[in-house]
Design an enzyme around this catalytic site. Sequence first.
Site, PDB file in Angstrom:
ATOM      1  N   LYS A  45       0.840  -1.200   0.000  1.00 21.52           N
ATOM      2  CA  LYS A  45       0.000   0.000   0.000  1.00 21.52           C
ATOM      3  C   LYS A  45       0.878   1.254   0.000  1.00 21.52           C
ATOM      4  O   LYS A  45       0.652   2.175  -0.766  1.00 21.52           O
ATOM      5  CB  LYS A  45      -0.906  -0.043   1.234  1.00 21.52           C
ATOM      6  CG  LYS A  45      -1.832   1.125   1.365  1.00 21.52           C
ATOM      7  CD  LYS A  45      -2.759   0.923   2.557  1.00 21.52           C
ATOM      8  CE  LYS A  45      -3.466   2.197   2.916  1.00 21.52           C
ATOM      9  NZ  LYS A  45      -4.287   2.064   4.120  1.00 21.52           N
ATOM     10  N   LYS A  81      10.369  -0.576  13.923  1.00 20.65           N
ATOM     11  CA  LYS A  81      10.814  -0.305  12.545  1.00 20.65           C
ATOM     12  C   LYS A  81      11.866   0.793  12.532  1.00 20.65           C
ATOM     13  O   LYS A  81      12.903   0.688  11.887  1.00 20.65           O
ATOM     14  CB  LYS A  81       9.632   0.204  11.699  1.00 20.65           C
ATOM     15  CG  LYS A  81       8.823  -0.842  10.995  1.00 20.65           C
ATOM     16  CD  LYS A  81       7.953  -0.118   9.961  1.00 20.65           C
ATOM     17  CE  LYS A  81       6.655  -0.813   9.694  1.00 20.65           C
ATOM     18  NZ  LYS A  81       5.740  -0.051   8.860  1.00 20.65           N
ATOM     19  N   GLU A  83      -3.369  -6.693  15.443  1.00 20.90           N
ATOM     20  CA  GLU A  83      -2.919  -5.398  14.935  1.00 20.90           C
ATOM     21  C   GLU A  83      -4.056  -4.378  15.046  1.00 20.90           C
ATOM     22  O   GLU A  83      -3.825  -3.181  15.183  1.00 20.90           O
ATOM     23  CB  GLU A  83      -2.422  -5.509  13.482  1.00 20.90           C
ATOM     24  CG  GLU A  83      -1.597  -4.315  13.040  1.00 20.90           C
ATOM     25  CD  GLU A  83      -0.825  -4.547  11.734  1.00 20.90           C
ATOM     26  OE1 GLU A  83       0.358  -4.887  11.788  1.00 20.90           O
ATOM     27  OE2 GLU A  83      -1.425  -4.372  10.661  1.00 20.90           O
ATOM     28  N   GLY A 122      -4.523  -2.101   5.442  1.00 19.58           N
ATOM     29  CA  GLY A 122      -3.760  -3.231   4.916  1.00 19.58           C
ATOM     30  C   GLY A 122      -4.369  -4.576   5.286  1.00 19.58           C
ATOM     31  O   GLY A 122      -4.529  -5.462   4.442  1.00 19.58           O
ATOM     32  N   ARG A 123      -4.745  -4.738   6.564  1.00 17.26           N
ATOM     33  CA  ARG A 123      -5.226  -6.054   6.994  1.00 17.26           C
ATOM     34  C   ARG A 123      -6.656  -6.339   6.551  1.00 17.26           C
ATOM     35  O   ARG A 123      -7.194  -7.411   6.825  1.00 17.26           O
ATOM     36  CB  ARG A 123      -5.064  -6.206   8.514  1.00 17.26           C
ATOM     37  CG  ARG A 123      -5.656  -5.097   9.337  1.00 17.26           C
ATOM     38  CD  ARG A 123      -5.159  -5.157  10.778  1.00 17.26           C
ATOM     39  NE  ARG A 123      -5.560  -4.001  11.552  1.00 17.26           N
ATOM     40  CZ  ARG A 123      -4.881  -2.852  11.607  1.00 17.26           C
ATOM     41  NH1 ARG A 123      -3.768  -2.717  10.907  1.00 17.26           N
ATOM     42  NH2 ARG A 123      -5.303  -1.844  12.343  1.00 17.26           N
ATOM     43  N   GLU A 170      11.109  -4.253   4.137  1.00 13.25           N
ATOM     44  CA  GLU A 170      11.276  -5.674   3.808  1.00 13.25           C
ATOM     45  C   GLU A 170      10.788  -5.948   2.385  1.00 13.25           C
ATOM     46  O   GLU A 170      11.434  -6.663   1.608  1.00 13.25           O
ATOM     47  CB  GLU A 170      10.473  -6.546   4.789  1.00 13.25           C
ATOM     48  CG  GLU A 170      10.898  -6.414   6.242  1.00 13.25           C
ATOM     49  CD  GLU A 170      10.148  -5.310   6.992  1.00 13.25           C
ATOM     50  OE1 GLU A 170       9.785  -4.282   6.377  1.00 13.25           O
ATOM     51  OE2 GLU A 170       9.939  -5.474   8.200  1.00 13.25           O
ATOM     52  N   HIS A 228      -2.305 -32.985  19.128  1.00 11.00           N
ATOM     53  CA  HIS A 228      -1.123 -33.765  19.503  1.00 11.00           C
ATOM     54  C   HIS A 228       0.038 -32.849  19.903  1.00 11.00           C
ATOM     55  O   HIS A 228       1.192 -33.272  19.893  1.00 11.00           O
ATOM     56  CB  HIS A 228      -0.735 -34.695  18.352  1.00 11.00           C
ATOM     57  CG  HIS A 228      -1.822 -35.697  18.083  1.00 11.00           C
ATOM     58  ND1 HIS A 228      -1.905 -36.893  18.756  1.00 11.00           N
ATOM     59  CD2 HIS A 228      -2.905 -35.644  17.270  1.00 11.00           C
ATOM     60  CE1 HIS A 228      -2.983 -37.545  18.347  1.00 11.00           C
ATOM     61  NE2 HIS A 228      -3.613 -36.803  17.447  1.00 11.00           N
TER      62      HIS A 228
HETATM   63  O1  F6P Z   1       2.874  -4.273   9.934  1.00  9.05           O
HETATM   64  C1  F6P Z   1       2.588  -2.950   9.649  1.00  9.05           C
HETATM   65  C2  F6P Z   1       1.949  -2.787   8.308  1.00  9.05           C
HETATM   66  O2  F6P Z   1       1.773  -1.435   8.104  1.00  9.05           O
HETATM   67  C3  F6P Z   1       0.631  -3.538   8.169  1.00  9.05           C
HETATM   68  O3  F6P Z   1      -0.434  -2.888   8.724  1.00  9.05           O
HETATM   69  C4  F6P Z   1       0.559  -3.671   6.684  1.00  9.05           C
HETATM   70  O4  F6P Z   1      -0.389  -4.622   6.302  1.00  9.05           O
HETATM   71  C5  F6P Z   1       1.980  -4.066   6.370  1.00  9.05           C
HETATM   72  O5  F6P Z   1       2.767  -3.296   7.263  1.00  9.05           O
HETATM   73  C6  F6P Z   1       2.417  -3.864   4.962  1.00  9.05           C
HETATM   74  O6  F6P Z   1       2.317  -2.539   4.561  1.00  9.05           O
HETATM   75  P1  F6P Z   1       2.438  -2.126   3.038  1.00  9.05           P
HETATM   76  O7  F6P Z   1       1.323  -2.775   2.285  1.00  9.05           O
HETATM   77  O8  F6P Z   1       2.351  -0.639   3.012  1.00  9.05           O
HETATM   78  O9  F6P Z   1       3.772  -2.620   2.528  1.00  9.05           O
END
Ligand code: F6P
Length: 549
Positions: free
Chosen positions: A205, A511, A352, A266-267, A211, A383
């Site tokens: 987003k 972060k 979250e 995002g979620r 990462e 188990h």
């Molecule tokens: O973990 C933090 C977060 O902002 C989430 O809410 C989001 O889904 C994820 O990182 C990825 O964010 P982006 O889609 O901006 O890379």
Amino acid sequence: MSRTSLPSWKALLSHADEIKQAHLNQLFDNDNLRFNKFSIKLSSLLLDYSKNLVTEETLAKLVTLAKECDVESWRDKMFSGERINSTEDRAVLHIALRNRDQHAILLDGENITDQVEDTLEKMRTFSLSIREGHWKGYSGKRITDVVNIGVGGSNLGPQMVTEALKQYSDNSLNVHYVSNVDGTQIAEVLRPLNPENVLFIISSKTFTTTETMTNANTARKWLVSSSFDDMAVEKHFVAVSANKENATEFGISEHNIFDMWDWVGGRFSLWSAIGLPIALDLGFDKFIELLEGAQELDQHFQNTPLAENAPVILALISVWNCTFLGAQSQAILPYDQSLHMLSAYMQQAEMESNGKSVTWDGVEVDYSTVPSIWGELGINGQHAFYQYLHQSNNVVPADFIGSVESVTPVKGHHETLMANFFAQTQALMNGVDEQQVREDLKAKGRTADYIDKVAPHKVHKGNRPTNTILMKRISPRTIGSLIALYEHKIFVQGIILQICSFDQWGVELGKGLANKIEAELCSGTINPAHDSSTKELINYYQSMKNVNP
Ligand code: F6P
């Protein structure tokens, strides 16, 4: 006004003291209509919440709490696009992504349904051209493999659904996911692939997540080093992002960017173009069925009185178990192999969203908010950690989720699986008391000494609350409904607990520090201002780097 000063809150607190003395098996003995009273049948699923420590009085009080917290008007605010994400000043409109009757939804005077439909149309034509092989890579070959690069909401939703609906894929494409910045993952995914046939979706987003950007850069290098052509990026990379500028700067052609909007968290975004890998894997029509399943739940949530409203009830039960009865964690236990990623998905969705301790007005809460979420496929869990569920001194409420029919029937398996599914919630509820244990051991001819020694270990107190969710069978539609059920549950939970469910400031602190420490790791320096633990850990790391194994 704090939730704790609401009359219903106070009434529930004293009611909780009374009900703690009760046992679920007594409640069932006293009322053989319990299941009818405490279950909800929807077209896509059945929710049985009767195996919770609730009576009609509890339910009435919980519904009064929901009313006193204005759940209905908050729900209406969400559906009508008010900026209820107050800390980020945004609307919360993931429901607009599955608005299949395409009614107008206005945000700042603009009908966002048009934007949603345009993006869906773009996803439809794109997925068709990839799946049918019209879209060619730099060397003129068709795409056979799709690699989605994204993390959190840009990974968990689409990957969980892809896994859940694997049996509905015609396998015209292989869909892979890379979320971890640990290079092992991308190296393993790319190793068997031929760059000529690979499409990368950079799903972010913000298009700033470190990462994801690290993985995207590695993927681009991998492609360019084989194609010897920067222009290949255009044929092998698409993006899903609200940040067009960064995506184009990365080298993705504007035409290959799928829109995201700040009114989708995002979620909650798998229904948007973040769900592109799902559409590519299953075909666009099945993606639409997923949206339709979610919309069915949206309509149920919007139009059903609180006491019969499945997501509202799930939220109230969770608040009851955690905030009033003191449970601190909640297990998600799917008895369906295809739901093997559900608990990981639910961790982000719930923790979250609601893992916070100040109200939306910034006041520290004086009650416990949401539990930690964890879980595993039911049988595997049986188990592994079910011992803890049955006999530890922590009560862990659990959601059992299963299907009447397997999507992949193998003779005899489903009955064994589902027998365990039903048996576990019964065992967690009833337990077995010492007298019964002793009688059973005696009937088996055990000696008195043996019985004295072993009996205390075999006692199960029971009285462990569970919800059961039963679907006819996993399908795009039922999965859509199931996820939307939990999304709305989380929303209602947030309203009752007075929490802004749509921000995630808690992930920022770590972060920011990681960025600073990364600079130290790359330059071989250590900031002397670190605490002694962090300083020495970095020191050990750096000194060991130069030591041969
Ligand atoms: O973990 C933090 C977060 O902002 C989430 O809410 C989001 O889904 C994820 O990182 C990825 O964010 P982006 O889609 O901006 O890379």
